[in-house]
Design a protein around this motif. Structure first.
Motif, PDB file in Angstrom:
ATOM      1  N   HIS A 120      -2.498   7.497   6.480  1.00  0.00           N
ATOM      2  CA  HIS A 120      -3.465   6.613   5.832  1.00  0.00           C
ATOM      3  C   HIS A 120      -2.720   5.701   4.877  1.00  0.00           C
ATOM      4  O   HIS A 120      -1.741   6.118   4.268  1.00  0.00           O
ATOM      5  CB  HIS A 120      -4.473   7.421   4.999  1.00  0.00           C
ATOM      6  N   ALA A 121      -3.192   4.470   4.735  1.00  0.00           N
ATOM      7  CA  ALA A 121      -2.618   3.576   3.730  1.00  0.00           C
ATOM      8  C   ALA A 121      -3.631   3.423   2.600  1.00  0.00           C
ATOM      9  O   ALA A 121      -4.759   3.015   2.824  1.00  0.00           O
ATOM     10  CB  ALA A 121      -2.297   2.217   4.345  1.00  0.00           C
ATOM     11  N   LEU A 122      -3.229   3.797   1.386  1.00  0.00           N
ATOM     12  CA  LEU A 122      -4.116   3.619   0.228  1.00  0.00           C
ATOM     13  C   LEU A 122      -3.676   2.397  -0.558  1.00  0.00           C
ATOM     14  O   LEU A 122      -2.481   2.182  -0.761  1.00  0.00           O
ATOM     15  CB  LEU A 122      -4.079   4.839  -0.690  1.00  0.00           C
ATOM     16  N   GLY A 123      -4.634   1.623  -1.017  1.00  0.00           N
ATOM     17  CA  GLY A 123      -4.337   0.455  -1.834  1.00  0.00           C
ATOM     18  C   GLY A 123      -3.815   0.862  -3.200  1.00  0.00           C
ATOM     19  O   GLY A 123      -3.910   2.020  -3.582  1.00  0.00           O
ATOM     20  N   PRO A 124      -3.241  -0.092  -3.952  1.00  0.00           N
ATOM     21  CA  PRO A 124      -2.634   0.201  -5.253  1.00  0.00           C
ATOM     22  C   PRO A 124      -3.591   0.907  -6.218  1.00  0.00           C
ATOM     23  O   PRO A 124      -3.200   1.828  -6.932  1.00  0.00           O
ATOM     24  CB  PRO A 124      -2.256  -1.168  -5.789  1.00  0.00           C
ATOM     25  N   ARG A 125      -4.851   0.495  -6.230  1.00  0.00           N
ATOM     26  CA  ARG A 125      -5.806   1.095  -7.169  1.00  0.00           C
ATOM     27  C   ARG A 125      -6.118   2.546  -6.796  1.00  0.00           C
ATOM     28  O   ARG A 125      -6.132   3.422  -7.651  1.00  0.00           O
ATOM     29  CB  ARG A 125      -7.086   0.263  -7.205  1.00  0.00           C
ATOM     30  N   GLN A 126      -6.340   2.767  -5.501  1.00  0.00           N
ATOM     31  CA  GLN A 126      -6.601   4.135  -5.047  1.00  0.00           C
ATOM     32  C   GLN A 126      -5.400   5.031  -5.343  1.00  0.00           C
ATOM     33  O   GLN A 126      -5.549   6.163  -5.801  1.00  0.00           O
ATOM     34  CB  GLN A 126      -6.865   4.140  -3.534  1.00  0.00           C
ATOM     35  N   HIS A 183       0.855  -1.182   0.000  1.00  0.00           N
ATOM     36  CA  HIS A 183       0.000   0.000   0.000  1.00  0.00           C
ATOM     37  C   HIS A 183       0.895   1.238   0.000  1.00  0.00           C
ATOM     38  O   HIS A 183       2.102   1.140   0.157  1.00  0.00           O
ATOM     39  CB  HIS A 183      -0.898   0.021   1.236  1.00  0.00           C
ATOM     40  N   HIS A 184       0.298   2.387  -0.179  1.00  0.00           N
ATOM     41  CA  HIS A 184       1.055   3.621  -0.197  1.00  0.00           C
ATOM     42  C   HIS A 184       0.627   4.498   0.955  1.00  0.00           C
ATOM     43  O   HIS A 184      -0.551   4.585   1.278  1.00  0.00           O
ATOM     44  CB  HIS A 184       0.859   4.360  -1.524  1.00  0.00           C
ATOM     45  N   LEU A 185       1.629   5.153   1.516  1.00  0.00           N
ATOM     46  CA  LEU A 185       1.374   5.945   2.700  1.00  0.00           C
ATOM     47  C   LEU A 185       1.010   7.385   2.327  1.00  0.00           C
ATOM     48  O   LEU A 185       1.712   8.016   1.552  1.00  0.00           O
ATOM     49  CB  LEU A 185       2.630   5.921   3.578  1.00  0.00           C
ATOM     50  N   TYR A 186      -0.082   7.848   2.885  1.00  0.00           N
ATOM     51  CA  TYR A 186      -0.528   9.225   2.689  1.00  0.00           C
ATOM     52  C   TYR A 186      -0.733   9.882   4.036  1.00  0.00           C
ATOM     53  O   TYR A 186      -0.934   9.188   5.036  1.00  0.00           O
ATOM     54  CB  TYR A 186      -1.854   9.250   1.909  1.00  0.00           C
ATOM     55  N   ARG A 187      -0.695  11.213   4.036  1.00  0.00           N
ATOM     56  CA  ARG A 187      -0.954  11.918   5.284  1.00  0.00           C
ATOM     57  C   ARG A 187      -1.981  13.020   5.080  1.00  0.00           C
ATOM     58  O   ARG A 187      -2.109  13.571   3.997  1.00  0.00           O
ATOM     59  CB  ARG A 187       0.335  12.568   5.808  1.00  0.00           C
ATOM     60  N   CYS A 188      -2.702  13.329   6.155  1.00  0.00           N
ATOM     61  CA  CYS A 188      -3.580  14.498   6.181  1.00  0.00           C
ATOM     62  C   CYS A 188      -3.067  15.357   7.310  1.00  0.00           C
ATOM     63  O   CYS A 188      -1.933  15.211   7.732  1.00  0.00           O
ATOM     64  CB  CYS A 188      -5.011  14.056   6.434  1.00  0.00           C
ATOM     65  N   ALA A 189      -3.924  16.219   7.850  1.00  0.00           N
ATOM     66  CA  ALA A 189      -3.471  17.074   8.944  1.00  0.00           C
ATOM     67  C   ALA A 189      -3.364  16.310  10.258  1.00  0.00           C
ATOM     68  O   ALA A 189      -2.641  16.709  11.163  1.00  0.00           O
ATOM     69  CB  ALA A 189      -4.431  18.258   9.105  1.00  0.00           C
ATOM     70  N   CYS A 190      -4.100  15.182  10.361  1.00  0.00           N
ATOM     71  CA  CYS A 190      -4.167  14.553  11.688  1.00  0.00           C
ATOM     72  C   CYS A 190      -3.511  13.189  11.813  1.00  0.00           C
ATOM     73  O   CYS A 190      -3.176  12.773  12.903  1.00  0.00           O
ATOM     74  CB  CYS A 190      -5.620  14.504  12.163  1.00  0.00           C
ATOM     75  N   ARG A 191      -3.352  12.444  10.731  1.00  0.00           N
ATOM     76  CA  ARG A 191      -2.791  11.093  10.885  1.00  0.00           C
ATOM     77  C   ARG A 191      -2.323  10.537   9.548  1.00  0.00           C
ATOM     78  O   ARG A 191      -2.416  11.221   8.532  1.00  0.00           O
ATOM     79  CB  ARG A 191      -3.838  10.156  11.505  1.00  0.00           C
TER      80      ARG A 191
END
Ligand SMILES: [Zn+2]
Ligand SMILES: [Zn+2]
Length: 143
Positions: A103-109, A93-101
């Protein structure tokens, strides 16, 4: 019973033609054993108990299921709390961030974000998710 479950689901109780079976995700169990042993096992077994006591047609995580979990001495949680960092590492999965924490997004997302087709927002803070794993030294696979 099998350990062949893939993706983000840690466990699954299935009913096919009156036959029950339990399935677990070997990768998630191996990567984060404290999270899944015994909680995920109890979660799935509780589905079986609800089915045996009440038959079909109950909401999967409804009051009957919650009561069984509490009776067994477990918190009736529906999602596991394996960290997004760990998910990104073990599930591709790929790691993303927002202002608070994080997130792991799957390959398709991830592909959709990468191609500018879609944005994802954090359900808690409403911020757009920004990719975070480019700078952390995690293996990043591009197609
Ligand atoms: Zn469940
Ligand atoms: Zn957020």
């Amino acid at each position: 019973m099998s350990f062949r479950l893939r993706g983000r689901a840690a466990g699954q109780w299935r009913l096919r033609q009156g036959q029950e079976s339990l399935h677990f995700n070997e990768r998630l169990f191996a990567a984060d054993p404290a999270q899944h042993m015994p909680d995920t096992v109890a979660h799935e077994v509780a589905h079986s108990v609800v089915y045996r006591c009440h038959g079909r047609g109950k909401r999967p995580h409804g009051p009957e299921w919650r009561a069984v979990m509490k009776h067994l001495g477990f918190e009736p949680r529906v999602t596991h709390e394996t960290s997004p960092e760990l998910l990104a590492r073990i599930l591709n999965h790929h790691l993303y961030r927002c202002a608070c924490r994080s997130h792991a997004l799957g390959p398709r997302q991830h592909q959709q974000v990468h191609r500018g087709k879609r944005d994802y927002r954090c359900k808690l803070c409403g911020e757009r998710l920004i990719r975070a794993d480019q700078t952390t030294g995690l293996a990043v696979r591009e197609k």
